[in-house]
Design a protein around this motif. Structure first.
Motif, short mmCIF file in Angstrom:
data_model
loop_
_atom_site.label_atom_id
_atom_site.label_comp_id
_atom_site.label_asym_id
_atom_site.label_seq_id
_atom_site.Cartn_x
_atom_site.Cartn_y
_atom_site.Cartn_z
N LYS A 124 44.33 46.21 38.89
CA LYS A 124 44.31 45.08 39.02
C LYS A 124 44.89 44.82 41.46
O LYS A 124 44.20 44.37 41.29
CB LYS A 124 46.05 44.42 38.85
CG LYS A 124 45.95 42.97 39.58
CD LYS A 124 47.90 42.33 38.81
CE LYS A 124 47.60 41.38 39.53
NZ LYS A 124 46.94 39.95 39.42
N SER A 125 45.09 46.46 41.23
CA SER A 125 45.66 46.09 43.16
C SER A 125 44.26 46.95 43.37
O SER A 125 43.62 45.89 44.59
CB SER A 125 46.04 47.59 43.04
OG SER A 125 45.37 48.50 43.17
N LYS A 126 43.36 46.68 42.41
CA LYS A 126 41.91 47.16 43.22
C LYS A 126 41.50 45.91 43.92
O LYS A 126 39.63 45.41 44.19
CB LYS A 126 41.11 48.60 41.95
CG LYS A 126 41.43 49.75 42.56
CD LYS A 126 41.61 49.96 43.81
CE LYS A 126 41.95 51.75 43.78
NZ LYS A 126 41.94 52.24 45.28
N ARG A 127 41.80 44.58 42.71
CA ARG A 127 40.69 42.91 43.29
C ARG A 127 41.27 43.37 44.40
O ARG A 127 40.22 42.24 44.56
CB ARG A 127 41.01 42.34 42.08
CG ARG A 127 41.32 42.80 40.36
CD ARG A 127 42.09 41.96 39.92
NE ARG A 127 41.23 40.82 39.75
CZ ARG A 127 40.36 40.30 38.93
NH1 ARG A 127 39.86 41.39 38.47
NH2 ARG A 127 39.98 38.59 38.99
N ARG A 128 41.46 43.79 45.30
CA ARG A 128 42.15 43.10 46.74
C ARG A 128 41.08 43.82 47.64
O ARG A 128 41.04 43.37 49.25
CB ARG A 128 43.14 43.44 47.28
CG ARG A 128 44.65 43.04 46.33
CD ARG A 128 45.91 42.22 46.82
NE ARG A 128 45.92 43.94 46.61
CZ ARG A 128 47.15 44.22 45.69
NH1 ARG A 128 47.72 43.08 45.41
NH2 ARG A 128 47.51 44.93 45.57
N GLU A 129 40.57 45.03 47.04
CA GLU A 129 39.61 46.25 47.74
C GLU A 129 37.59 45.38 47.91
O GLU A 129 37.73 44.59 46.94
CB GLU A 129 39.29 47.20 47.58
CG GLU A 129 40.72 47.53 47.86
CD GLU A 129 40.76 49.15 47.71
OE1 GLU A 129 39.94 49.71 47.19
OE2 GLU A 129 42.15 49.73 47.31
#
Length: 683
Positions: free
Chosen positions: A391-396
């Motif tokens: 989920k955190s990688k969706r911001r990159e």
């Protein structure tokens, strides 16, 4: 002590407390309704060790929690009693909430407990609004209060508190900083084991690993549209059902406008704004309950937004869309009779506007049916931690990464470029979370990405024809300008050449230099124009020269070959070359080009399984085909029923194996008129 491999030891060294031995879940004998992330949430902290005694203690604790608080559906009446007798009881269950507009109240539904119309305060619903979108798994405090009435009806069950089963806090920097401790292959295996797969099991080739990792792309890339069709028991929906609390599975026919997009009465945004991924399970059945949902979904899949009357303007969402379904026939059979989208629901399987919005067609028929040996018993990230990493990688965003080293070929239009860039970006997030990658990494990902998008485009060409003509996808190395064309594995079967009458404009040939041979497909499309010749699919100078010579021969002899209505000056000729089998296309495509051009101009079908050898010079001379025996043999082995050959090769006929002669007719021609007579299908 438990025996560890080197990857287990690395994970325990760098991620202790965030990893779990994956076979522990399979040891816990609980109902099949418990998702993996629920179990691993309970066991990760106590079992993130290689100490067998501590693992036993941790597992006993987990079993006690589950036996006391997890609700098996058949025990629902007992749970009702426990809540009543104790006044308050803690349970683990899936909770779903619906608004009752007639009473202006929210009601909770506990799935396994079979508690309907439980009282829940508005603030809890607003804090955990995914309960409105299919429900969440949680640890809940449920109270019993017989004094709560609405009218004359008692509603005694009250949801007092909710703790969703996911991490309360998360810092992705730990993953980014520790990635350098692992090689690329090791990190790939970590991701696979974290997903439950065993990368060292039989059949786990590098390509299969990449296909399995592809299922994670919608979880790291926002608005990523993926379809996977394949046999049963290959785990198509497992990732979205079991490995993350941020995805939702929607059964066939249950997709409503209110559930997916926006509720007409409340204005509440639906699943596209609530989840990271929406997976339509069994997409071979009806997808949408409302007809209005299809155009809204098309808008959303294109732009990540949609407009709905009365919803207050344009609404955006980040959810990726996954379509999963079964193909019940071998892929070659499907390709011979229809197209690879045909198993999808009838409402979308021929809607080119809908299908063109799919970024990635995962060939599920390549993935093995899973058995116990394919599931890992080693350590991997606990599912709650792993889902937070994804989920955190969706911001990159790494959509510009491929442009550092490569440019995309001319056949990739804007709607093709976007999927390729998003796919490359997704693989970087998965395999290089620290942002450190090489040119060769990007070369691998762009090749893979182009294949998956080309599979979409090739099927669109089968459905929609000329509109989707440009399918010869390629990429160009910026350092040396070398162009690489990317094909599809399913186009390289043993019967590459159709055994039915060939459509106008299609012909086959074989090229070779004595060592390397290629089966080649020529496809010609003529459009109204001013006499332009367009060649795609090859950068070889000699091959292009063959085609140009043939074109000039036809143009110079129009009065004998063509009638006035079909003059080349009235048409643009598009010639696409596809290498179906082999390493490199060489000279020797001129005569096949001649047949393809004339058959398309006159809309004439060619003989079933037709291939043509030889070249036609500008002056009309028929050039002998080199390596004649090898070429005829290769064409025959790949489905050719007729191989029309130059007369100068007649003396070599005796060298062709008898098995080839028995299955393939080899007529000869000495001029272009004879060639045409032998190639055209006569009704």
């Amino acid at each position: 002590m438990i025996t560890l491999d080197s990857l287990d030891e690395k994970l325990l060294d760098h991620f202790r407390g965030f990893v779990v031995k994956k076979d522990l879940v399979r040891r816990v004998k609980v109902g099949a309704n418990v998702p993996v992330f629920v179990l691993e949430y309970l066991i990760a902290n106590s079992c993130s060790t290689n100490d067998e005694e501590k693992i036993k203690e941790g597992m006993e604790n987990v079993k006690n929690i589950l036996s006391q608080h997890y609700v098996n559906p058949e025990e629902s009446d007992l749970i009702h009693s426990k809540i009543r007798e104790a006044g308050s009881y803690k349970i683990i269950d899936k909770i779903e909430v619906k608004l009752d507009p007639k009473k202006d109240k929210y009601w909770a539904y506990l799935h396994n407990s079979n508690i309907k119309d439980a009282v829940i305060r508005d603030s809890l619903v607003l804090d955990h609004d995914k309960m409105l979108m299919g429900g969440i798994w949680a640890i809940m405090d449920v109270e019993y209060d017989p004094n709560i009435k609405v009218g004359n009806t008692i509603y005694p069950f009250v949801i007092r508190d909710i703790k969703p089963i996911q991490l309360s806090s998360f810092d992705v920097s730990k993953v980014n900083n520790k990635r350098k401790e692992f090689s690329k292959e090791e990190w790939m295996n970590v991701l696979l084991r974290s997903s439950g797969y065993e990368p060292s099991s039989e059949g786990m080739t590098h390509r299969i690993k990449m296909l399995l990792l592809s299922r994670l792309l919608p979880l790291v890339e926002s608005n990523f549209n993926l379809v996977e069709l394949g046999p049963r028991s290959t785990g198509k929906s497992f990732v979205y059902k079991e490995l993350t609390p941020y995805a939702v599975l929607i059964s066939g026919g249950q997709g409503t406008v209110a559930k997916l997009f926006v509720h007409g009465n409340t204005g509440r945004v639906g699943a596209v704004g609530q989840w990271d991924a929406i997976c339509f399970d069994e997409a071979t059945d009806q997808l949408f309950k409302d007809k209005d949902a299809t155009p809204l979904m098309k808008d959303y899949m294109e732009s990540g937004s949609f407009s709905r009357a009365g919803a207050g303007g344009e609404i955006t969402g980040n959810a990726s869309v996954i379509l999963n379904g079964n193909i019940n026939q071998p892929v070659q059979t499907v390709l011979q009779t229809s197209h690879l989208f045909s198993p999808l629901s009838e409402e979308v399987n021929s809607d080119t506007a809908f299908l063109d919005r799919i970024h990635f067609y995962l060939p599920g028929w390549e993935i093995m049916k899973f058995s116990n040996k394919n599931f890992t018993s080693n350590f991997g990230f606990s599912t709650d931690f792993f889902s937070e990493v994804l989920k955190s990688k969706r911001r990159e965003n790494y959509t510009d990464a491929l442009e550092e080293y490569f440019s995309l070929g001319s056949h990739l239009k804007q709607r093709d470029t976007k999927p390729v860039k998003k796919t490359v970006s997704g693989f970087i997030k998965l395999l290089h979370p620290d942002g450190n990658y090489t040119k060769e990494d990007i070369r691998e990902y762009v090749t893979f990405a182009i294949e998956m998008r080309r599979r979409v485009k090739e099927q669109l060409k089968r459905i929609g024809g000329m509109e989707f003509w440009d399918t010869n996808f390629s990429f160009i190395d910026k350092d040396n300008q070398e162009e690489t064309f990317v094909g599809l594995p399913e186009q390289k079967g043993t019967q590459l050449i159709e055994n039915t009458p060939l459509k106008p404009g299609i012909c086959y040939t074989c090229t070779g230099d004595g060592v390397n041979f290629s089966v080649v497909r020529l496809e010609v499309v003529t459009t109204e124009g001013s006499g332009k010749l367009n060649i795609s699919g090859t950068s070889d100078r000699d091959v292009k020269e063959n085609i140009k010579n043939t074109y000039q021969y036809i143009k110079a002899n129009e009065d004998q070959i063509l009638n006035e209505q079909h003059s080349l000056s009235n048409f643009d000729i598009h010639v696409q070359i596809t290498n179906l089998l082999g390493d490199k296309i060489n000279s020797g495509v001129g005569s096949a080009t001649y047949i393809a051009v004339l058959s398309d101009l006159y809309n004439q079908n060619l003989k079933a399984g037709l291939a043509v050898l030889g070249n036609i010079s500008i002056g009309g001379a028929i050039e002998r085909s080199n390596n004649f025996t090898d070429k005829v043999t290769m064409l025959s082995e790949n489905g050719a029923k007729t191989v029309i050959s130059p007369m100068d090769n007649l003396s070599e006929m005796a060298s062709i194996p008898q098995s080839v002669v028995g299955s393939t007719d080899v007529p000869f021609y000495s001029n272009s008129q004879m060639l045409m007579q032998k190639a055209i299908l006569i009704d």
